[in-house]
Scaffold this motif. Structure first.
Motif: not given
Length: 216
Positions: A136-137, A149-151, A156-158, A165-170
């Protein structure tokens, strides 16, 4: 082999389990044998395969990078420290993609000259990132844009997993949006919706975990 690796995580696990099940009068010995066969041996094999992979890649890349020659690795403290961290993380990694990321980090730590604080931060982030995070990065790096665009996903699970994943990277500051931060002097371009892009740390992390780039 170096005594540094004589006490592996699986060794401590097996010792603790052996001590516990050894107290059981009937099933103790069979269970100890089961643990040694099902956990101890495979864990050691995974560790050995991981180290062998680093050795093979370093040997192949020595032509392009003098830093990967044995005499240089011997005196490279940041390589040795990253190697030890990666071996520890590899012991609890089940996928080939994850191990490849760890091996790349070890090799790049030998090739690049990193500030020690930055290296420690990269290793700290490395312990938390999965291959899904890295993919994703990479997508964000190649095409920064609206967060949606990235979510967006019909499943729904995906959809929720991508948000996780984005929350982790933030939280690790690998990515940011286009909102100016407190004290920031650079004016960010404002858009109708939040845009996401890599931070400098995010770019450094991608360079840290990608396959070493041979000079052209």
């Amino acid at each position: 082999m170096n005594e540094t690796f004589s006490n592996r995580p699986e060794d401590f696990l097996n010792k603790g389990l052996r001590a516990a099940v050894g107290l059981l009068p009937v099933v103790g010995n069979p269970l100890v044998e089961f643990l040694a066969f099902a956990i101890g041996d495979p864990a050691q094999e995974r560790r050995d395969d991981f180290i062998r992979g680093i050795f093979e890649q370093a040997t192949q890349l020595q032509v392009a990078f003098d830093q990967l020659r044995a005499e240089n690795l011997r005196v490279n403290a940041q390589f040795q420290a990253t190697f030890l961290d990666a071996v520890r993380l590899a012991a609890t990694s089940a996928t080939a993609d994850r191990k490849t990321i760890l091996q790349n980090a070890v090799l790049n730590s030998a090739i690049a000259s990193l500030d020690e604080s930055l290296r420690l931060k990269l290793v700290d982030v490395l312990a938390r990132m999965t291959p899904a995070h890295v993919r994703l990065l990479q997508a964000i790096a190649s095409r920064p844009g609206p967060l949606e665009d990235f979510v967006v996903d019909d499943d729904q699970s995906a959809f929720e997993f991508k948000h996780a994943l984005l929350t982790d990277m933030y939280s690790t500051f690998l990515i940011r949006n286009n909102q100016s931060m407190i004290g920031e002097r650079t004016i960010q371009e404002q858009t109708a919706s939040a845009h996401v892009r890599l931070t400098d740390l995010g770019q450094r992390f991608l360079e840290f975990v990608r396959a070493p780039q041979t000079p052209t």
